[in-house]
Every structure is written in structure tokens, then in C-alpha cells.
Design an enzyme around this catalytic site. Sequence first.
Site, PDB file in Angstrom:
ATOM      1  N   TRP A 209       0.818  -1.208   0.000  1.00 11.61           N
ATOM      2  CA  TRP A 209       0.000   0.000   0.000  1.00 11.61           C
ATOM      3  C   TRP A 209       0.854   1.260   0.000  1.00 11.61           C
ATOM      4  O   TRP A 209       0.500   2.264  -0.632  1.00 11.61           O
ATOM      5  CB  TRP A 209      -0.982  -0.025   1.165  1.00 11.61           C
TER       6      TRP A 209
ATOM      7  N   ASP B 191      -1.401   6.570   6.463  1.00 13.16           N
ATOM      8  CA  ASP B 191      -2.480   5.680   6.049  1.00 13.16           C
ATOM      9  C   ASP B 191      -2.677   4.694   7.199  1.00 13.16           C
ATOM     10  O   ASP B 191      -1.852   3.815   7.422  1.00 13.16           O
ATOM     11  CB  ASP B 191      -2.096   4.948   4.766  1.00 13.16           C
TER      12      ASP B 191
ATOM     13  N   LYS C 250     -12.497  -1.761   7.658  1.00 10.35           N
ATOM     14  CA  LYS C 250     -11.721  -2.751   8.386  1.00 10.35           C
ATOM     15  C   LYS C 250     -12.010  -2.685   9.888  1.00 10.35           C
ATOM     16  O   LYS C 250     -12.389  -3.669  10.497  1.00 10.35           O
ATOM     17  CB  LYS C 250     -10.232  -2.545   8.112  1.00 10.35           C
TER      18      LYS C 250
END
Length: 361
Positions: A100, A172, A196
Site C-alpha cells: 500500500w 495511512d 476494516k
Amino acid sequence: MPLYNFSAGPAVVPHTVLKKAQKEFLNFQGSQLSVVELSHRAKGFEEIIQEAEALLRELMDISEEYAVLFLQGGASLQFSMLPLNLAQKNKALYVNSGTWARKAIAAAQTIDSVTVEVIASSEKDDFHFVPKINSELVDQKAAYLHITTNETIDGIFYRKIPKVGKVPIVADMSSNILANDYSTEDFGVIYAGAQKNMGIAGLTLVIIRKDLLNQEVIFAPMLDYSLQAKNNSMYNTPPVFAIYMAKLVLEWVKEKGGVSQMYHNAQKKSALLYEFLDHSQIFSSPVEKSDRSLTTIPFVTGNPDLDQQFIEQAKKEGLENLKGHRSVGGMRASIYNAMPTEGVTTLVNFMKKFEGENGGK
């Protein structure tokens, strides 16, 4: 037989939250309207978004120096929004710690007005550890330093946030927000997809220090942090149901003891699985012990055929979505806040059984 969902996202949602949402779905607080039918300008929804923000500020100890934005587009859209808002005609620093982080870097590199510099990387070692950084590596004139606090695919996380001087840290935090004891004050910007640890897909959270809000208008209004902040996240129709679900999850987190309790639970649950992996005859963790994620745990047997056999048999035992990401293979157990300890215990017990049947001692 109970079912345990180890999906990386959209991920497991607390059962009590689902039950409450089911109850209010057809008739929200006696309005005779479904929650998905509420106008975002109606009093009912205004209360939802205000309560969601208040809960988040309480749980994460977010001061009034920060704006809280409820946006759309997923965390991946933030890969472009961040440099457009914060780093045009400037330098943006990145740590390449996993899949990511690499995607965030690639997105920023497409913006001609931003200079992207990767100051540390673990890519040559297959992202098995967190690259070490300090203030000496950080250009103090840079717009920001971007990190990914938890890599869902590669299974690493930042145990502590590095000290890098005056440069704002942008994080992030999609896969470990509300599950770690980070201090909001250590960041200039935090962003996270909600699907999540905070609810369902469709909502992206941005927590941004107000002095970092862009002063110049962005060419695309929907990507303009300042415009979104001035309009209280309602420049256009927000993801009403996703924000409502986030509010319910935040209520659940508070009821269960807050972020400190979630962090304690994450340590306990992950320790159960890592303890087994470290003594297993056929399973292993590829990640350095000091950097192992508390919420997303990849593991392998070293034999792709055996991995597939394990995944198929696990599913028959009610252990769903254990297949590893297609880019790395193997298995992955995502044990977010809503995953009960019993789910991890059931997984470990099945792994012991599988090991005994497939060559383990």
C-alpha cells in the site's frame, strides 16, 4: 458451528452493531423512514454525523486543532488528494514499507508539480520489516512524510511512530485505526478506509491538522480538503449509511472500553496466533518479530498446494477468507477489533489439527 470471518476488508462487523442496524433499517428512530432514505440535510442525519465525529474525537483524543472529514473514494483516493492539497511545488517524502505504501508513492509520482522522494524502503527484502528512519533522513523543508502504519498484505506495522522533526507525518491508518495506542498529536494527517475497523465500505476518514488545510483552491472541488472542511463533509451527498454504520461501531468501541482496550485485545489475540506459528512444524510467519502486525497476520507452509488444502479445509470448519493476497500467496488472518478471541482460538486449534494430519509432530 459458528462462522469466523478473517477477511481483510470489507471485514467483520460486531454482531450487535449489525443487529441494531437491522432494527433501524426500516424505521429509523420512529421516523417511518429507512436510514438509507434520510436526506443528508435532514436533522436525523445531522445528528448521526455530529455524533460520529464527537465519538471519534473522544476515542482518539482529537483536539479542535484538527478537522475531521467523512469522505468517499476509499483510502486509495487519498494517495492523490494528499500531494495535490499539501505538496504542490514542493517535496513529499515517503517510506516504502509494503504494497500500500508503494501504491501511494506511485500515485504521488503522477503529479508533475510534486517532487516525490522515497527516503527508506524494505522492498528488496520483500517488505518483511519496517524501514528504520530518523530526523537525519528527513528534509525539514518537505511538505510531509508519508507512512503506512499497518500493511495489510505484508503484515508489518509501526510499533512506535518515528520522531522526524517538524515535518508533518501523514499516515495511512486504514487497517489499524482504533486498534493501536497512537497519539493523534504525532500526526499532521491520518486517513483510513472505514471497512476494516470502523464500519463498512464507502466511507473514508480524514483527520487533518487545520494549519495544513490548503490555502489555494484545488482544480477539482471534490478533492479539496479546505472546501470539504468548510462544508462539514457535505459538499455533495455523503455516504449516509456508511457514516451511520461508523457511528454504531464507534459506540461499540466506547462501550467495550475504548481504544486502549481494543489495543490490549489486539495484543492478546495476535499473541495467540504468533505463539503457535513460532513453534509450528509446518506453518511460519515471514515477518520480523519486532514489526509483526497486530491486526493482519500472513502465514505460509512453504508449499502452495498445502496452503490451498488448508484454506479449503478451514472454510469447511467455519473459518472464512483466510486466503492470502494474490500478490504474495499463502494465508492471512485479519483479526480486527470485531474479531472475538474465540475466533483466533478456533483458528489455532484447527491449525494444530491440520499440522498433525500433514506431517507436523
